[in-house]
Design an enzyme around this catalytic site. Structure first.
Site, PDB file in Angstrom:
ATOM      1  N   TRP A 350      -0.681  -1.953  -4.815  1.00  0.00           N
ATOM      2  CA  TRP A 350      -0.341  -1.657  -3.420  1.00  0.00           C
ATOM      3  C   TRP A 350      -0.366  -2.893  -2.556  1.00  0.00           C
ATOM      4  CZ3 TRP A 350       2.196   2.440  -2.190  1.00  0.00           C
ATOM      5  CH2 TRP A 350       2.074   3.578  -2.988  1.00  0.00           C
ATOM      6  N   HIS A 358       2.282  -4.969   3.621  1.00  0.00           N
ATOM      7  CA  HIS A 358       0.920  -5.388   3.284  1.00  0.00           C
ATOM      8  C   HIS A 358       0.413  -6.440   4.262  1.00  0.00           C
ATOM      9  CE1 HIS A 358      -2.538  -6.572   0.966  1.00  0.00           C
ATOM     10  NE2 HIS A 358      -2.115  -7.810   0.962  1.00  0.00           N
ATOM     11  N   HIS A 391       4.098   7.765   5.303  1.00  0.00           N
ATOM     12  CA  HIS A 391       4.876   8.359   4.211  1.00  0.00           C
ATOM     13  C   HIS A 391       5.228   9.806   4.551  1.00  0.00           C
ATOM     14  CE1 HIS A 391       3.824   4.920   1.634  1.00  0.00           C
ATOM     15  NE2 HIS A 391       4.816   5.326   0.873  1.00  0.00           N
TER      16      HIS A 391
END
Lengths: 463, 463
Positions: A350, A358, A391
């Site tokens: 991730w 990120h 999401h």
């Protein structure tokens, strides 16, 4: 006889190099040397099989090629089977209908255009008001950016799900960018105030600042439309006053990326129409009957095209498209992803597959939280929580269903990361990451499609 | 506040290591250090994407794991689909019926027992007669070994194809072993004659021979039943007077190999019944209709189970079974295969996947041919020709059909070897070898099954 004699000589030489043979050779005629050679250069010797652990052999390079060949062949078969079963389903016209229900109403496009107005308003905010009032207006603006498209999607009936996803994605990116823009400008104001306070103490500071100004922009010189729009279109979410710039636009690089963009876009659409859609349609019945073995079979059948499409999408978006835009804008930092394919923990995956997001999370969310004394573990979980929210936001709103599958999918990553980090190392960890990717996505896809199917296709026909 | 202060100190240290910051630090309060740090440790830098060729990055270790995971998952799906479609087809009782048609007549077993008589006769041949007569009787014996089972298979109606393959394989191995036995004994006689001739010249020879005798057997001391039966059961085709022996029987090794033998045998039978048979049965219709796209689809569908079964068979026969027998007989040379999985040419594959046969061909066929002045290329082709003959022999006779598919399959290897050696290098060559293995075998299998089906299943029903 010439080459035969040559061979005799060579073989005699080999023979002579074996000590007891030297003695024999002196005794016998040359015609007996050959059978003796065969007898004495014994054809068996004491040794282990290669696959026995005692042999210490470990070169299985060919197995990689085997894997590649097997994968290509078995997928070629699947593709052929699919073609025989369904014929050619690829239909470019259908793609347009996914974005437009009513050709006279373009809600998604209107939404994207109207964001420009918000931007003009936004620039005016910076520095015009005091810090308190500015922050307040800023928060109102940001929440508008998140809520306006939601309202539009939910109340405008001519909005298609695909168009809505597209509009929401653009608005989310805009939200993250403006958040970063505001944060960085506030830091600049903090520094300016500090400088004003300490100016009396050291006059030499001005000199240092003066030399830097020649090439670098400093606050408030960055508050221009040009600078802001550059940031809005640049392939990054983190604002900086002075982005690194590449020296020139490489035309061949640009054309190659453009070709990849166009070609992979077609490939993606083709694969979805030809492979994903029939598989998903065939999965509806087992899911309604709750036939578990068939559900798993369908899930694994969907996993392959879904994963391939995700991989192609990754390359298309993070390599081709972002590099294309960056090259066009001479944006220097091309690190849009790191080597997530080697990741041995879920956290590493991730942190490395989507570098723009990120970086944003680290700079504007994780580090500020750490500074306020939040523990690392909690901050990490909070990042996953925010990611899960976005999401869900990007999936639920366009489908007009609130099921929390995407949210759950992201939140499951936290215990999964703990489990993989704790119990699996090296290649096993890497395999676990791959499995979670290959299996996890189609589960979520099937959940949403099933619920959508029940609501929109079966519901009306039953009612 | 403790850890927070700690963090401040660390961050200040990092900050101080950046030269212009040193100056800033002297001007500002500590509370401004953090935002300045974030601003100056710029979050973008000039760099290329990893997948761009300019980055020079090449670590795709994770891709291997991806391949393995994808292969396992897609085959798990195939297996599940198969189970859902056909149910459980594995039936151990059916296996017995493959060997026996009539439970009161055991032709295959009788054939194998009667070979022992031939062996007793054979030992008596060695050295009893002159070289000429001996060779003549030897040839009669060898041709009997090859022809007797053929006659039995063709004229005894209770012989099943599987039993016949088994009997023929045993007879072929016996043929190759006895050929080697006779050759080596003839070489020994040649040496003895030469020694007798030169004995007068050097008496010291006897001393050398005497010291060797203590541990090693020499001709004609090897002409015993014990020595011959050891060779007949040893896992090699090349006779030697003194085989290398392993020091002791490792019991754990023996048990592990035995377990593998039993388990893999079950797995093989299960896979064939569950996966191969239905796939082949479904392939008959497209092959009769000459529907090409479906034929290719069926071929690729058959390729996966066929290849897996071949791999398991390889491990079962060449690693488990041969090592088991060798361990039991304390036979030292365990090199039954080399690293054929890395082979980059077709020749390397054929020279390394079946070492006992390869050694025999080299020692008793290829090298003697070279000695007689035959060129390397012709000798190589001749080896393939003999190999093709035996492949055809093992397939055509049990099926009672002479179609030459196996013969052709082996002979095609010669131009294929030339092509791969000429045009493909490294991983491409390796991939070509794998493809020829994965695709080549099921083509031959389908050809034979189709012809057998037409002759034995469709023929009678139509007539």
């Amino acid at each position: 006889p010439g080459p035969t004699l040559e061979r005799f000589k060579t073989e005699r030489f080999l023979f002579l190099s074996f000590p007891p043979c030297l003695f024999f050779c002196s005794c016998f005629d040359i015609s007996f040397v050959i059978p003796v050679l065969i007898l004495f250069c014994s054809c068996h010797k004491l040794q282990e099989s290669l696959l026995s652990s005692a042999s210490g052999y470990s070169n299985y390079r060919g197995i990689l090629n085997w894997c590649v060949v097997m994968l290509i062949l078995s997928n070629a078969r699947l593709f052929l089977e699919n073609l025989i079963k369904y014929g050619i389903l690829v239909d470019p016209i259908q793609v347009i209908s996914l974005f437009l229900k009513d050709p006279y109403s373009w809600p998604a496009l209107c939404l994207i255009i109207c964001k420009c107005l918000a931007l003009l308003f936004y620039l005016w905010l910076q520095g015009t008001f005091g810090e308190r009032l500015g922050t307040f207006l800023h928060l109102i603006n940001l929440s508008t950016i998140l809520c306006l498209p939601v309202a539009t999607v939910l109340f405008v009936s001519s909005m298609t799900p695909v168009g809505a996803v597209f509009a929401l994605a653009v608005y989310t990116i805009l939200f993250l960018k403006l958040y970063s823009y505001k944060d960085v400008n506030r830091w600049c104001r903090d520094i300016r105030q500090a400088r004003a306070r300490t100016l009396a103490r050291s006059l030499s500071f001005q000199r240092f600042n003066g030399s830097a100004v020649q090439t670098q922009v400093s606050y408030p010189g960055n508050l221009t439309h040009r600078d802001m729009y550059y940031f809005i279109f640049a392939p990054t979410l983190c604002y900086e006053l002075n982005f690194p710039r590449s020296p020139r636009i490489r035309k061949r690089f640009l054309l190659r990326r453009l070709f990849e963009m166009v070609f992979l876009m077609q490939l993606l659409v083709g694969l979805i129409q030809q492979w994903m859609v029939p598989t998903i349609q065939n999965s509806m019945k087992p899911f309604q009957d709750m036939d578990f073995s068939r559900m798993i079979e369908r899930l694994l059948k969907l996993a392959v095209p879904n994963h391939l499409i995700w991989l192609i999408f990754f390359y298309w978006f993070f390599h081709s498209s972002m590099n294309f835009v960056a090259e066009l804008m001479q944006f220097g930092d091309r690190e849009f992803y790191r080597d997530w394919w080697n990741s041995e923990t879920v956290t590493y995956f991730w942190a490395n597959w989507n570098i723009p997001v990120h970086k944003w999370c680290l700079r504007h969310f994780y580090k500020p939280m750490l500074k306020r004394g939040v523990s690392k573990r909690v901050a990490q979980a909070a990042v996953f929580l925010v990611s899960a929210f976005f999401h869900e936001y990007l999936v639920s709103v366009p489908l007009k269903m609130f099921r929390l599958w995407a949210f759950m999918g992201m939140m499951v990553q936290v215990p999964l990361a703990w489990f993989v980090g704790q119990f699996l190392r090296g290649n096993y960890g890497n395999a676990a990451v791959w499995i979670s990717l290959i299996i996890g996505q189609p589960i979520a896809v099937l959940m949403y499609v099933h619920d959508y199917y029940v609501l929109h296709v079966q519901g009306p026909s039953a009612g």
